[in-house]
Write an enzyme that holds these catalytic residues in place. Sequence first.
Site, short mmCIF file in Angstrom:
data_model
loop_
_atom_site.label_atom_id
_atom_site.label_comp_id
_atom_site.label_asym_id
_atom_site.label_seq_id
_atom_site.Cartn_x
_atom_site.Cartn_y
_atom_site.Cartn_z
N GLY A 106 0.80 -1.22 0.00
CA GLY A 106 0.00 0.00 0.00
C GLY A 106 0.84 1.28 0.00
O GLY A 106 1.92 1.32 0.60
N THR A 160 -1.54 -8.64 -5.26
CA THR A 160 -0.42 -8.16 -6.05
C THR A 160 0.45 -9.33 -6.52
O THR A 160 0.94 -9.32 -7.66
CB THR A 160 0.41 -7.16 -5.23
OG1 THR A 160 -0.41 -6.04 -4.90
CG2 THR A 160 1.62 -6.68 -6.00
N HIS A 186 -0.86 -2.39 -6.78
CA HIS A 186 -0.61 -2.73 -5.39
C HIS A 186 -1.91 -3.12 -4.70
O HIS A 186 -3.02 -2.85 -5.17
CB HIS A 186 0.02 -1.54 -4.66
CG HIS A 186 -0.95 -0.45 -4.32
ND1 HIS A 186 -1.69 -0.43 -3.15
CD2 HIS A 186 -1.31 0.68 -5.00
CE1 HIS A 186 -2.45 0.65 -3.11
NE2 HIS A 186 -2.26 1.34 -4.22
N CYS A 187 -1.75 -3.79 -3.53
CA CYS A 187 -2.86 -4.03 -2.61
C CYS A 187 -2.44 -3.48 -1.26
O CYS A 187 -1.87 -2.39 -1.21
CB CYS A 187 -3.25 -5.51 -2.58
SG CYS A 187 -1.89 -6.65 -2.25
N THR A 188 -2.69 -4.17 -0.18
CA THR A 188 -2.28 -3.67 1.12
C THR A 188 -0.86 -4.12 1.48
O THR A 188 0.00 -3.30 1.79
CB THR A 188 -3.27 -4.11 2.22
OG1 THR A 188 -4.53 -3.46 2.00
CG2 THR A 188 -2.76 -3.73 3.61
#
Length: 307
Positions: A54, A203, A195-197
């Site tokens: 993130g 991702t 992206h993710c977290t």
Amino acid sequence: MTEQPVQPQTVLAVPVPPARSLGLAGAVNARDLGGYRTADGRVLRHGVALRSDGLHRLQEADGALLGALGVRHVVDLRSLEEVRDAGPDLMPGLAVAVLPLDGGDPLVLPGVDPDSPTLHHLPVHARELDIAAVLRRTVAECDPVAARAELGDGGAARMMIGLYRWFVTDRVARERFATVLRLLAEPAAPPVLFHCTAGKDRTGWMAALLLTALGVDRETVLADYLETNVRVGALVDTLVASYGTRGLMAEPELLRPIFTADRSYLEAAFEEVEVGWADFHDFWRTGLGLDDAVLAGLRKNLLEDLA
């Protein structure tokens, strides 16, 4: 002759170059997919396909580094709730999305000026396999018996494997990943950062799809996926320990399978592809709904001949 994704190889043909860190203090898992070689003897260009955790913790210096890379598109795969809880991406020039109260439809926002990157919010959220919700519930209940029943004896790993299989079996999830691939194939779209977290699961599968389609062998794809553990291993150790020191869990080690990348997770996604489709090319066409033009665009945008 039509374009086809090169079928995954089982033998590692070339050494895996070290994953290139973007050097972001606020996103330690941010890295460049450049440098990986393909089965047809080409190499993925540096600075065109970037993966990250993130961007909500970026520091001022991080913004300057991303600006120097010339990122044109940022793809946020987090759910609405994740964005609300953690905050929006902080990359300079990126518009801040006004998110709806519910739902999860894709959202595209141009940058604050013509030279700023476009934000693509493409939430990939498995309601029945919501890992963040499991963590919140485990902490809120503070019940060691219930935590062990849900996460112990391989329960956490089974949950993660189920999530990776869902990446492949869920139609909406496939559509979201396909949208990123289409974006990467658009003329002049790269550099693209997705992206993710944690930059690990959504991702990780996104990167695996891209590398596989370009003809990077399976062992190299897995090595790139597992690089997450190198990047965030110390942070995971601290995070797991904190659940114990803060009195949030009696057995904080039960959470480790959720916070780490494991070969079996990514292999489960590929196994699901093999169960549902004849081969990766079939999955590309009928699972992801992508055609030869998208693959040709990816190869044109992202690959170059070895010097």
